[in-house]
Design a protein around this motif. Structure first.
Motif, PDB file in Angstrom:
ATOM      1  N   HIS A  75     -10.260   1.554   3.994  1.00  0.00           N
ATOM      2  CA  HIS A  75     -11.498   1.428   3.196  1.00  0.00           C
ATOM      3  C   HIS A  75     -12.418   0.401   3.840  1.00  0.00           C
ATOM      4  O   HIS A  75     -11.992  -0.402   4.666  1.00  0.00           O
ATOM      5  N   ASP A  83     -14.934  -2.802   2.571  1.00  0.00           N
ATOM      6  CA  ASP A  83     -15.243  -3.638   1.407  1.00  0.00           C
ATOM      7  C   ASP A  83     -16.724  -3.468   1.061  1.00  0.00           C
ATOM      8  O   ASP A  83     -17.547  -3.172   1.928  1.00  0.00           O
ATOM      9  N   LYS A 108     -13.678 -11.581   6.625  1.00  0.00           N
ATOM     10  CA  LYS A 108     -12.523 -12.117   5.927  1.00  0.00           C
ATOM     11  C   LYS A 108     -11.619 -12.707   6.999  1.00  0.00           C
ATOM     12  O   LYS A 108     -11.394 -12.078   8.042  1.00  0.00           O
ATOM     13  N   HIS A 136     -10.138  -0.752   7.079  1.00  0.00           N
ATOM     14  CA  HIS A 136      -8.949  -1.603   7.134  1.00  0.00           C
ATOM     15  C   HIS A 136      -8.034  -1.309   5.938  1.00  0.00           C
ATOM     16  O   HIS A 136      -8.445  -0.694   4.954  1.00  0.00           O
ATOM     17  N   ARG A 154       5.182 -10.095   2.002  1.00  0.00           N
ATOM     18  CA  ARG A 154       4.197 -10.769   2.867  1.00  0.00           C
ATOM     19  C   ARG A 154       3.358 -11.719   2.015  1.00  0.00           C
ATOM     20  O   ARG A 154       2.808 -11.321   0.999  1.00  0.00           O
TER      21      ARG A 154
END
Ligand SMILES: O=C(O)CCC(=O)C(=O)O
Ligand SMILES: [Fe+2]
Length: 334
Positions: free
Chosen positions: A197, A199, A207, A274, A284
């Protein structure tokens, strides 16, 4: 065009118009309405087409040209005077919008990684449950668990990270949020950031992700296609943001980021398709730090703009006269 009597459209009396003429007139009205809709930030954020997003961005840049000019100058002086040697020659190439660097030995990164790990361990020991969205649990966020005294804020406001961001934007950035997420990597959610997708916040943003745990193929690595490989969708005028299958990009275009704790990834999540946190066998922990330009859809567009402003660092007490910190916190040049 003359407008007399009652019915002149497209310069002709109503009776002389064909159904096609009327459809054209209606279409012209509709596209005018659609371009007016770009003033509605909430609409553009949630439902805007790529063309509307680009128009909003251009409009915001025009309206905010003074802030952009001031921030362009600040970026230059900041890079000249403040650069951290560890990232002074690290660049995020404009055509990729994507790059990573191992900073696990840097004291600021080490302090940040141990702070986040300790926060998580403490929360688990207390039996706290985290709010979650799709594949990610929100462990801690700016202005709640992370105050102005946190190592994470020190990192997010340091030249080590802000330098490469300023160089990439060409303008000094605004820090719009930061936090710590947990990915359990135990299930696949179709409507989540596990699928590719973009953002929604702007046409470009960065980011910065910092791995808090070691990440390999089986612990939900962050993955992204460079901007050059995402361009066909980024530039599709009528595309409205939605999750995509991996086949939307060319075979081999997706880069998967593996690395030990302290690995730092810079991704323009508006320009690069991403995803991450896909199924694996290990958890994680990852920090996300968000940087924007004044054109982002969370900022007011003009004085007294009635729409709510989204700045998730507002409770961070950075009362300072340092012009860089003030600009970074969105107190000036917005
Ligand atoms: O969890 C991931 O690796 C992806 C996160 C993501 O899409 C984002 O932070 O914008
Ligand atoms: Fe995302």
């Amino acid at each position: 065009m003359t407008m007399s009597g009652t019915g002149y459209v497209l310069g002709r009396p109503l009776e002389a118009l064909s159904p096609d003429d009327i459809r054209h007139a209606a279409h012209a009205q509709l596209s005018m309405l659609r371009s007016l809709a770009i003033f509605d930030r909430q609409f553009v954020l949630a439902n805007g087409t790529m063309r509307q997003r680009q128009r909003y961005h251009d409009l915001a840049r025009t309206i905010k040209s003074e802030a952009f000019a001031a921030r362009a100058e600040m970026a230059q002086s900041y890079l000249r005077d403040m650069a951290d040697p560890a990232t002074a020659s690290f660049v995020v190439p404009r055509e990729d919008g994507l790059s990573s660097i191992d900073l696990s030995d840097h004291p600021l990164v080490r302090a940040t990684v141990s702070e986040s790990q300790a926060l998580y361990d403490g929360a688990v020991a207390e039996g706290r449950t985290f709010s979650s969205k799709g594949s990610l649990d929100f462990v801690a966020a700016a202005s709640k668990e992370f105050t102005e005294k946190s190592a994470l804020f020190a990192l997010a406001s340091s030249p080590l990270i802000v330098g490469p961001v300023a160089a990439y934007f060409g303008v000094f950035p605004i820090l719009t949020g930061f936090g710590l997420t947990l990915a359990r990597n135990d299930a696949f959610h179709r409507k989540s950031s596990q699928r590719l997708h973009f953002d929604p916040e702007d046409r470009s943003q960065l980011k910065v992700f910092v791995y808090v745990t070691d990440v390999d193929a089986r612990s939900g690595p962050f993955m992204a296609a460079p901007a050059s490989e995402s361009k066909h969708l980024f530039d599709a005028p009528e595309f409205i943001l939605d999750r995509q299958d991996d086949s939307i990009v060319a075979p081999g275009a997706i880069r998967e980021f593996h690395g030990k704790a302290g690995t730092v990834i810079f991704c323009d999540t508006c320009r690069c398709l991403h995803a991450g946190a896909r199924e694996g066998d290990r958890h994680r922990l990852m920090i996300s730090i968000e940087y924007n330009m004044p054109s982002h859809l969370g900022a007011a567009l003009y004085t007294d703009d009635p729409e709510p402003v989204r700045l998730r660092t507002r409770a961070i007490k950075a009362e300072t006269s340092d012009p860089y910190l003030r600009a970074l916190m969105g107190q000036t040049y917005i």
